[in-house]
Design an enzyme around this catalytic site. Structure first.
Site, short mmCIF file in Angstrom:
data_model
loop_
_atom_site.label_atom_id
_atom_site.label_comp_id
_atom_site.label_asym_id
_atom_site.label_seq_id
_atom_site.Cartn_x
_atom_site.Cartn_y
_atom_site.Cartn_z
N LYS A 192 53.30 28.68 68.79
CA LYS A 192 53.38 27.39 68.66
C LYS A 192 53.47 26.67 67.42
O LYS A 192 54.33 25.85 67.06
CB LYS A 192 52.41 26.56 69.78
CG LYS A 192 52.35 25.04 69.91
CD LYS A 192 53.61 24.76 70.59
CE LYS A 192 53.41 24.65 72.12
NZ LYS A 192 54.56 24.97 72.93
N CYS A 379 44.33 38.28 23.18
CA CYS A 379 44.25 37.02 22.60
C CYS A 379 42.86 36.70 22.16
O CYS A 379 42.48 37.02 20.91
CB CYS A 379 44.80 35.98 23.57
SG CYS A 379 45.40 34.26 22.75
N HIS A 511 49.89 37.63 24.61
CA HIS A 511 49.49 38.02 25.95
C HIS A 511 50.35 39.13 26.59
O HIS A 511 51.42 38.60 27.21
CB HIS A 511 49.50 36.70 26.78
CG HIS A 511 48.59 35.92 26.29
ND1 HIS A 511 47.25 36.10 27.06
CD2 HIS A 511 48.20 34.67 25.87
CE1 HIS A 511 46.39 34.94 26.60
NE2 HIS A 511 47.01 34.40 26.02
N GLU A 513 50.36 40.99 28.53
CA GLU A 513 50.17 41.13 30.33
C GLU A 513 51.22 40.41 30.98
O GLU A 513 51.76 40.73 31.83
CB GLU A 513 48.92 40.81 30.76
CG GLU A 513 48.52 39.38 30.51
CD GLU A 513 47.71 38.93 29.26
OE1 GLU A 513 47.93 39.63 28.19
OE2 GLU A 513 47.20 38.08 29.18
#
Ligand code: GLN
Length: 533
Positions: A192, A379, A511, A513
């Site tokens: 629903k 960092c 950074h 990553e």
């Protein structure tokens, strides 16, 4: 009819948010890319924030930074990881940014006294942003944040409906992700809410071409058929995507679901996507290896996995390709103790802001230097490594000027600002968009471990910082065991450091990553894990 040949895939969500709309959108992108298309992606989010830079990382997860320096939310990180490409400032559109632009234009008299309205002004500007973001691509995927029916999301829904008038309905594919809950007491799947969500979407003038039904467990075909029947959609277009172990198996799962035929029709081609790398990655990730490496992530926010998602995803992928199991341990930066550090095979100190936990990170770096424990600093992880080294090199009261921002910090008399504020950044500590953001070049020193890892001397990494190494103290830092292995091209900024006496001690002001993708792992993460084998 528009002249550009781009096709558009619009992804909306119904019932509730957080059920994998972003992953579904990114997975569709991965499949289209594997079919050989140039794909771009964009997130439209109904927040009134102008950008994501000031959003609390605990509530929202990590702040992601694009190569061109825009602070966004972590969805763009998913897009980059799934498509192994780079998003840009055009990949994020927030309501706040749209309103800001409209109001600024209005204040400058740009509307010549006309009434400025949600429709058509807001919707037109959104459409403009979508066209701009799709420039040069074969397929452009737009994910609308939130859930269809939210007040704040409506102008975006209207914009994507209108967009079909602009470029032709056959050039638009609408995909809706809905959730079907399992009610434990009656042992039933309930359709629903999904029916209602699709009814809402229909009410806004959009009948989806694909409906992805998210369930915890695989659901019977009848559930999809029921949703199809009640929503006026063909049964083949309603597919089930149950929960699976890893989000990276979603593209392969979608491939099995029958969606490919719909995509083929939409693109007018029968090209089979080349998913071989995905299959290979899946195999690596799902293998139980003999060797397990234990990595300690020394972090401030340990309650929410999403806060460091790029770092954890980079580590996981690096472990898979290195064919080792990863045992990732969170170390609360405020509770760092040598015994805990000793248990780890390697340490990662990720980015961070504010004084809380800084001493713990310095302790982790000191431990790594003194015990030859592999260390990867990202960092803040570089900054704290330099403070640790400076203290070892004789500057007992070495610290970061960031400490001075805290009222609790008692500045010692002979405080040495080994990490200091970048010229031009003074006094901007709490404002948005003022950091050194996005891609910057660095040149690596030949013969350093850093340079060997990258295999080249000129690298580009993404940044998000306000402070940097004060080069006045490099002699003490070197005395403490840490040397510079890379700088900005003009030599003014320290970009990489390493400890020549350690097996693996590398830190970067950037950074990396953000640029690590599962099918293309960043060399720093790959080699960090390799050093633990
Ligand atoms: N807080 C530090 C700075 O502003 C480090 C930032 C970060 O780790 N992203 O320079």
């Amino acid at each position: 009819m528009a002249k550009n040949k781009c096709k558009y895939l619009f992804v909306t969500g119904g019932v509730l948010s957080g059920v994998g709309k972003g992953i579904t959108a990114a997975s569709m992108g991965a499949i289209l890319k594997a079919k050989g298309y140039h794909v771009t992606m964009q997130k439209c989010d109904p927040y009134l924030n102008v950008d994501a830079g000031l959003l609390n990382p605990v509530e929202h997860g990590e702040c992601y930074v694009t190569h061109d320096g825009v602070e966004t939310d972590l969805d763009l990180g998913h897009y980059e990881r799934f498509l192994d490409f780079e998003t840009s400032k055009y990949s994020i559109t927030l309501s706040g940014g749209i309103y800001k632009e409209l109001i600024e234009k209005e204040r400058a008299g740009g509307f010549h006294g006309k009434t400025v309205q949600l429709v058509p002004h807001f919707t037109n500007l959104v459409m403009e942003k979508i066209e701009k973001a799709s420039a040069g691509s074969d397929v452009h995927i737009v994910e609308i944040g939130g859930t269809v029916g939210d007040y704040e999301g409506l102008p975006f829904i209207e914009a994507i409906r209108l967009f079909a008038n602009k470029v032709g309905r056959r050039n638009c594919l609408y995909l809706s992700v809905v959730y079907v809950p399992f009610i434990n007491t009656s042992k039933e799947l309930k359709t629903k809410p999904a029916q209602n969500a699709l009814k809402d979407l229909r009410g806004f003038g959009i009948i989806p071409d694909i409906v992805c039904v998210r369930t915890e467990k695989p659901c019977p075909r009848a559930i999809c058929e029921k949703i199809a029947a009640f929503s006026g959609i063909s049964g083949d277009a309603v597919v089930n995507l149950p929960d699976i172990n890893s989000v990276y198996d979603v593209p392969l799962n979608i491939m099995k679901s029958g969606v490919l035929e719909i995509l083929n029709d939409f693109m007018h081609d029968e090209k089979k996507p080349d998913m071989s790398r995905w299959v290979e990655f899946s195999k690596h990730r799902n293998t139980e290896y003999d060797k397990t490496v234990k990595v300690g992530l020394v972090a401030k926010y340990v309650g929410n996995d999403d806060t460091y998602i790029c770092v954890t995803e980079a580590l996981k992928a690096a472990a898979a390709w290195n064919e080792v199991n990863l045992d990732l341990r969170w170390i609360n930066a405020e509770e760092v103790a040598d015994e805990k550090l000793a248990e780890m095979d390697g340490l990662v100190v990720p980015g961070g802001f504010g004084i809380r936990g800084m001493e713990g990170k310095i302790k982790a770096a000191t431990y790594a230097l003194e015990n030859d424990k592999p260390y990867l600093g990202l960092c803040l992880g570089l900054q704290m490594a330099c403070v640790a080294a400076a203290r070892r090199g004789g500057l007992k009261n070495a610290g970061s000027e960031e400490f001075l921002q805290s009222e609790d910090y008692k500045k010692p008399k002979d405080f040495k600002n080994v990490i200091y504020i970048m010229p031009g950044q003074e006094g901007k500590e709490s404002t948005g968009g003022t950091m050194r953001l996005g891609d910057y070049d660095a040149k690596l020193k030949r013969g350093t471990l850093t340079q060997k890892i990258y295999g080249k001397e000129k690298v580009v990494e993404r940044h998000r910082h306000r402070y940097e190494v004060n080069q006045k103290f490099l002699p003490e830092i070197a005395k403490g065991g840490v040397v510079v292995s890379g700088t900005s091209p003009d030599g003014k900024l320290v970009e990489f450091v390493e400890a020549p006496d350690c097996k693996f001690f590398v830190a970067t002001q950037a950074h990396p990553e953000f640029k690590s993708h599962p099918l293309n792992v960043h060399p720093l993460f790959y080699n960090f894990i390799k050093s633990l084998k």
